[in-house]
Design a protein around this motif. Sequence first.
Motif, mmCIF file in Angstrom:
data_model
loop_
_atom_site.group_PDB
_atom_site.id
_atom_site.type_symbol
_atom_site.label_atom_id
_atom_site.label_comp_id
_atom_site.label_asym_id
_atom_site.label_seq_id
_atom_site.Cartn_x
_atom_site.Cartn_y
_atom_site.Cartn_z
ATOM 1 N N ALA A 130 0.931 -1.169 0.100
ATOM 2 C CA ALA A 130 -0.066 -0.053 0.095
ATOM 3 C C ALA A 130 0.708 1.332 0.098
ATOM 4 C CB ALA A 130 -0.843 -0.052 1.253
ATOM 5 N N THR A 131 0.508 2.364 -0.570
ATOM 6 C CA THR A 131 1.067 3.580 -0.561
ATOM 7 C C THR A 131 0.448 4.851 0.130
ATOM 8 O OG1 THR A 131 0.137 4.185 -2.747
ATOM 9 C CG2 THR A 131 2.159 3.096 -2.811
ATOM 10 N N ALA A 132 -0.828 4.506 0.197
ATOM 11 C CA ALA A 132 -1.784 5.274 1.067
ATOM 12 C C ALA A 132 -2.720 4.774 2.078
ATOM 13 C CB ALA A 132 -2.288 6.245 0.144
ATOM 14 N N VAL A 133 -2.999 5.384 3.102
ATOM 15 C CA VAL A 133 -4.350 5.199 3.765
ATOM 16 C C VAL A 133 -5.323 6.189 3.665
ATOM 17 C CG1 VAL A 133 -4.999 4.521 6.234
ATOM 18 C CG2 VAL A 133 -2.967 3.630 5.237
ATOM 19 N N GLU A 134 -6.459 5.600 3.778
ATOM 20 C CA GLU A 134 -7.675 6.634 3.717
ATOM 21 C C GLU A 134 -8.571 6.310 4.734
ATOM 22 O OE1 GLU A 134 -11.162 6.593 0.230
ATOM 23 O OE2 GLU A 134 -9.200 8.297 -0.270
ATOM 24 N N LEU A 135 -9.295 7.164 5.405
ATOM 25 C CA LEU A 135 -10.351 7.135 6.420
ATOM 26 C C LEU A 135 -11.704 7.661 6.014
ATOM 27 C CD1 LEU A 135 -10.976 6.237 9.553
ATOM 28 C CD2 LEU A 135 -10.509 8.867 9.922
ATOM 29 N N PRO A 136 -12.527 6.569 5.374
ATOM 30 C CA PRO A 136 -13.723 7.072 4.916
ATOM 31 C C PRO A 136 -14.544 7.680 6.076
ATOM 32 C CG PRO A 136 -13.310 5.205 4.074
ATOM 33 C CD PRO A 136 -12.126 5.193 4.892
ATOM 34 N N GLY A 137 -14.308 7.035 7.375
ATOM 35 C CA GLY A 137 -14.951 7.799 8.503
ATOM 36 C C GLY A 137 -15.730 6.732 9.412
ATOM 37 N N CYS A 138 -16.138 7.202 10.243
ATOM 38 C CA CYS A 138 -16.859 6.174 11.299
ATOM 39 C C CYS A 138 -18.685 6.819 11.312
ATOM 40 C CB CYS A 138 -16.216 6.772 12.734
ATOM 41 S SG CYS A 138 -14.704 6.671 12.975
ATOM 42 N N THR A 139 -19.315 5.711 11.629
ATOM 43 C CA THR A 139 -20.552 6.014 11.719
ATOM 44 C C THR A 139 -21.201 5.348 13.206
ATOM 45 O OG1 THR A 139 -21.000 3.681 10.619
ATOM 46 C CG2 THR A 139 -21.165 5.902 9.331
ATOM 47 N N ALA A 140 -22.161 5.707 13.764
ATOM 48 C CA ALA A 140 -22.971 5.131 14.951
ATOM 49 C C ALA A 140 -24.510 4.985 14.463
ATOM 50 C CB ALA A 140 -22.482 6.137 15.976
ATOM 51 N N GLU A 141 -25.017 4.537 15.381
ATOM 52 C CA GLU A 141 -26.488 4.451 15.358
ATOM 53 C C GLU A 141 -27.192 5.781 15.218
ATOM 54 O OE1 GLU A 141 -29.995 2.338 17.802
ATOM 55 O OE2 GLU A 141 -28.264 1.775 18.189
#
Length: 141
Positions: A124-135
Amino acid sequence: MRDSLGGSIDGVEQTLSERYAAPPAWWRRATIAAVAVLALVGLAWLAWAAYTESTPKVQSQLVSFHVVDEHSVTARIDVRLASGTTDATCTVEALADDHSIVGELHFTPTTGTNRVTVRTERIATAVELPGCTAEGQDRAR
């Protein structure tokens, strides 16, 4: 000279109110009241949407990442959970040179710094954080 219906042939003598019935007196008040109710409903919805979007249950931010080897990367993610938030889930993606996803991890975060390791199928050359969700929060942040 007049035609058989009583109208003037030479010129228009009738006014619009004579030709067409005038609207009832209550029509204007009813229209104003309906517009006011619709405006209040719209403003209430706008206030609710602004409040909901400005106070998410979970927020996350990718702080750093490190490519460990050909098959793993580590990432440091800061997460803020609102009090009483349960069942929060975060997603981290590892990306290759061609921007394809080569690894993905879903994890349950804790408030504060979260260090995670993502297994990858190739380097891998990069990391992406699409995000977090909750109820109750469908949009990842």
